[in-house]
Design an enzyme around this catalytic site. Structure first.
Site, PDB file in Angstrom:
ATOM      1  N   CYS A   2      36.116  38.322  47.946  1.00  0.00           N
ATOM      2  CA  CYS A   2      36.635  39.651  48.242  1.00  0.00           C
ATOM      3  C   CYS A   2      37.023  39.636  49.710  1.00  0.00           C
ATOM      4  CB  CYS A   2      35.592  40.732  47.957  1.00  0.00           C
ATOM      5  SG  CYS A   2      36.186  42.414  48.259  1.00  0.00           S
ATOM      6  N   GLU A 106      43.422  40.090  45.596  1.00  0.00           N
ATOM      7  CA  GLU A 106      43.302  38.641  45.528  1.00  0.00           C
ATOM      8  C   GLU A 106      44.707  38.058  45.539  1.00  0.00           C
ATOM      9  OE1 GLU A 106      40.964  36.827  46.096  1.00  0.00           O
ATOM     10  OE2 GLU A 106      39.105  37.878  45.567  1.00  0.00           O
TER      11      GLU A 106
END
Length: 226
Positions: A2, A106
């Site tokens: 993350c 992402e």
């Protein structure tokens, strides 16, 4: 993994959702491009049986760092080794928190060798309660800085199409256990979310810059855009 997130819920709504007392100073929101070293909102225990909503620097600083950049920037903590790593093991036992996020990003590698960003959110549109650990770090000059890291685990089957890691996402019935309000057993919560919890879409590469801002960053990219 993350490495970037969006946080758009107002602090008063976060405080109500998590039954937490908000601090006076909170990060400026909404922020559609929260980057490492930015402040993030985090829910922690208040030391008296209640909950506190506060701001912390995203980037955990171990106690032995002599300066902010005294070692690697620890924005994530792997669930598999959380209780063993010297940087995180004390926090894993006694300093756990929840970071409320609207979504996170992402990247995948594109045919042109560029990096294509994807915005990931709950399928039901709700808030993501990301598991975190935190630490108060004291600089040699005496300044105290509260810092945190997001706990990650192996991606579920659907998320693996984007990345092999994902943040640990906790549902409301797990919040009290993670925050230490229900005794021991928090380690059992560090698993991948169900395959149907998240959805994602590709977004413009503008978000690749940590200077980018605005709600357009999370909008789906038109099929012919680049």
């Amino acid at each position: 993994m993350c490495g970037r997130m969006a946080v758009t819920m107002p602090p008063d709504a976060m405080a109500q959702l998590f039954a937490a007392a908000p601090d006076n100073v909170m990060p400026q929101l909404p922020n559609y491009n929260v980057c490492p070293t930015n402040d993030v909102p985090i829910v922690t225990g208040d030391g008296q049986g209640g909950r506190r909503l506060r701001a912390m620097r995203w980037g955990f600083i171990p106690r032995w760092y002599k300066k902010l950049n005294g070692g690697p920037l620890l924005i994530n903590a792997r669930a598999e080794t959380l209780a063993e790593k010297p940087a995180f093991r004390d926090a894993a036992r006694t300093r756990r928190g929840l970071v409320p996020a609207t979504g996170f990003y992402e990247w995948t590698k594109a045919a042109d060798e560029g990096r294509d960003p994807w915005y990931i959110e709950r399928t039901d549109g709700g808030v993501l309660a990301l598991a975190a650990v935190w630490q108060d770090w004291q600089a040699p000059e005496g300044e105290v800085l509260s810092t945190c890291a997001i706990v990650t685990t192996c991606a579920n089957a659907s998320m693996q199409a984007i990345h092999h890691r994902m943040p640990v996402i906790l549902e409301p019935d797990a919040w009290a256990l993670w925050l230490g309000e229900q005794g021991k057993g928090a380690a059992t919560l560090m698993t991948a979310a169900p395959d149907d919890l998240l959805q994602w879409h590709r977004v413009d590469r503008a978000v690749n810059s940590n200077r980018a801002s605005g709600s357009a960053l999370i909008q789906p990219l038109a099929s012919d855009a680049r």
